[in-house]
Design an enzyme around this catalytic site. Structure first.
Site, PDB file in Angstrom:
ATOM      1  N   SER A   1      -8.752  -0.316   6.940  1.00  0.00           N
ATOM      2  CA  SER A   1      -8.692  -1.225   8.091  1.00  0.00           C
ATOM      3  C   SER A   1      -7.275  -1.375   8.614  1.00  0.00           C
ATOM      4  O   SER A   1      -7.065  -1.987   9.649  1.00  0.00           O
ATOM      5  CB  SER A   1      -9.231  -2.604   7.692  1.00  0.00           C
ATOM      6  OG  SER A   1      -8.388  -3.203   6.722  1.00  0.00           O
TER       7      SER A   1
ATOM      8  N   GLU B   1      -9.709 -14.174  -3.954  1.00  0.00           N
ATOM      9  CA  GLU B   1     -10.543 -13.593  -2.901  1.00  0.00           C
ATOM     10  C   GLU B   1     -10.854 -14.651  -1.841  1.00  0.00           C
ATOM     11  O   GLU B   1     -10.891 -15.847  -2.145  1.00  0.00           O
ATOM     12  CB  GLU B   1     -11.881 -13.109  -3.481  1.00  0.00           C
ATOM     13  CG  GLU B   1     -11.800 -11.881  -4.342  1.00  0.00           C
ATOM     14  CD  GLU B   1     -13.188 -11.390  -4.741  1.00  0.00           C
ATOM     15  OE1 GLU B   1     -13.534 -10.254  -4.388  1.00  0.00           O
ATOM     16  OE2 GLU B   1     -13.924 -12.147  -5.403  1.00  0.00           O
TER      17      GLU B   1
ATOM     18  N   SER C   1       1.208  -9.842  -0.553  1.00  0.00           N
ATOM     19  CA  SER C   1       0.893  -8.413  -0.481  1.00  0.00           C
ATOM     20  C   SER C   1       1.235  -7.733   0.833  1.00  0.00           C
ATOM     21  O   SER C   1       1.362  -6.506   0.871  1.00  0.00           O
ATOM     22  CB  SER C   1      -0.596  -8.197  -0.786  1.00  0.00           C
ATOM     23  OG  SER C   1      -1.394  -8.881   0.157  1.00  0.00           O
TER      24      SER C   1
ATOM     25  N   ASP D   1     -16.933 -10.389  -3.544  1.00  0.00           N
ATOM     26  CA  ASP D   1     -17.640  -9.322  -4.237  1.00  0.00           C
ATOM     27  C   ASP D   1     -17.168  -9.139  -5.678  1.00  0.00           C
ATOM     28  O   ASP D   1     -17.970  -8.871  -6.579  1.00  0.00           O
ATOM     29  CB  ASP D   1     -17.507  -8.002  -3.466  1.00  0.00           C
ATOM     30  CG  ASP D   1     -16.074  -7.670  -3.120  1.00  0.00           C
ATOM     31  OD1 ASP D   1     -15.484  -8.387  -2.293  1.00  0.00           O
ATOM     32  OD2 ASP D   1     -15.520  -6.714  -3.684  1.00  0.00           O
TER      33      ASP D   1
ATOM     34  N   GLY E   1     -15.659 -13.101   1.071  1.00  0.00           N
ATOM     35  CA  GLY E   1     -15.574 -11.769   0.483  1.00  0.00           C
ATOM     36  C   GLY E   1     -15.437 -11.837  -1.023  1.00  0.00           C
ATOM     37  O   GLY E   1     -14.469 -11.334  -1.589  1.00  0.00           O
TER      38      GLY E   1
ATOM     39  N   LYS F   1       0.797  -1.225   0.000  1.00  0.00           N
ATOM     40  CA  LYS F   1       0.000   0.000   0.000  1.00  0.00           C
ATOM     41  C   LYS F   1       0.837   1.287   0.000  1.00  0.00           C
ATOM     42  O   LYS F   1       0.357   2.339  -0.439  1.00  0.00           O
ATOM     43  CB  LYS F   1      -0.931   0.006   1.210  1.00  0.00           C
ATOM     44  CG  LYS F   1      -2.069  -0.996   1.157  1.00  0.00           C
ATOM     45  CD  LYS F   1      -3.161  -0.547   0.216  1.00  0.00           C
ATOM     46  CE  LYS F   1      -4.417  -1.398   0.362  1.00  0.00           C
ATOM     47  NZ  LYS F   1      -5.514  -0.919  -0.516  1.00  0.00           N
TER      48      LYS F   1
END
Length: 336
Positions: free
Chosen positions: A96, A222, A322, A228, A226, A71
């Site tokens: 989060s 995923e 990640s 989506d 979750g 990130k």
């Protein structure tokens, strides 16, 4: 049982939506801004892993990135482009944990202040690190509150620049530098796996990888709870689900970001799902055999391989690990 993969560009999603102008040149420009600021993270190999899977695996270890996750790349790229006037007022973000830390550190590096909207149940290690970088933390209930609306309210009231976690072209371009570095080091790959939450990492990775290696297979991963993006690809438009209950807190989003989804819908080949137990097993394997610590979301792509979710398995595979932001107590709790 994991759900079957769903094809993106040529499958049930229908015609692709217009894709925002995020290009390989944008990713390379972000890499220039990050040079000397972000870490060029290592690419690890494991004979044990290769032998177990019958393929050549290259692990891009973003758990060694600043703040412990990919990130930082997107946050720094976005904040570094703000005007002096905007930097003087400060920035606000919602997250989060990993994006929160990334914005907090990038803001400190660039001489501005950060306000972060974080859920009350965010991992303690991530919350403490965010505060340690000097950010002001505003708490909310992730199951009843609207983090984006709260952050926008703060932006309006205080004149802050909103730095979203994934739904922004500069964020996406910054995240894509992880895949750019990976392919620069490994050469052409047959497939690239990355975890999918809001979709920014996968979108940036897909922009870079498909431009550098035409025909590369882009596979998102995923958690089952979750899914989506998987549902959205099947529907042909973004789907909103209830807040997921999964150990992969970094992927516990309700809907993919608008810009990442537009890109991923065109460039992603498939999405596969992993269970929380798959993720735990991958975290344990990474710790015991690779000697690295991963957080649940960080282990998701590796989990898909170890659990046999990818079939057929391409010969040369890149995997983005990640992040590694997890406290000792939580790590032990999950693996016990």
């Amino acid at each position: 049982m994991s759900a079957p993969e769903t094809t993106g560009p040529t499958g049930p999603t229908g015609p692709a939506a217009p894709v925002p102008a995020v290009t390989l040149d944008d990713v390379r420009d972000a890499a220039g801004r990050l040079a000397g600021v972000a870490h060029r993270t290592p690419v690890l190999r494991s004979r044990t892993l290769d032998a177990r899977l019958g393929a050549e695996i290259h692990l891009k270890c973003e758990n060694f990135q600043r703040i412990g996750a990919f990130k930082f790349r997107g946050a720094y790229n976005a904040i570094s482009r703000l005007s002096p006037q905007q930097l003087a007022r400060g920035v606000v973000a919602y997250s989060s944990g990993n994006h929160a830390q990334a914005v907090a550190l990038a803001a400190r590096e660039l001489g501005t202040r950060a306000v972060i909207v974080m859920p009350e149940d965010a991992p303690r290690s991530k919350r403490d690190a965010t505060a340690g970088y000097g950010a002001e933390i505003i708490s909310y209930d992730r199951y009843t509150g609207d983090r984006a609306a709260l952050a926008q309210q703060l932006a309006d009231e205080r004149g802050l620049a909103l730095i979203p976690p994934y739904d922004h072209p500069h964020i996406i371009a910054g995240q894509g530098t992880a895949a750019l570095e990976l392919i620069e080091e490994t050469g052409p790959l047959d497939a690239l796996l990355a975890p999918v939450g809001g979709g920014g990492l996968m979108a940036g990775s897909a922009v870079a990888a498909t431009a550098l290696v035409p025909g590369i297979r882009m596979i998102g991963v995923e958690p089952e709870a979750g899914d989506d993006t998987l549902r959205s690809l099947k529907a042909g438009h973004r789907i909103t689900i209830p807040v997921p209950h999964t150990i992969a807190d970094g992927q516990a989003v309700e809907s993919p970001g608008e810009l990442p989804f537009a890109i991923n819908r065109r460039l992603l080949d498939s999405i596969t799902l992993v269970t929380d137990d798959d993720i735990r097993a991958a975290m344990a394997f990474a710790f015991e055999r690779l000697k690295i610590v991963t957080e649940p979301s960080g282990a998701a792509a590796l989990a898909a391989l170890l659990a046999g979710r990818i079939d057929p398995l391409p010969p040369r595979i890149g995997v983005i690990v990640s992040g590694g932001n997890i406290g000792l107590d939580r790590f032990l709790e999950l693996l016990r």
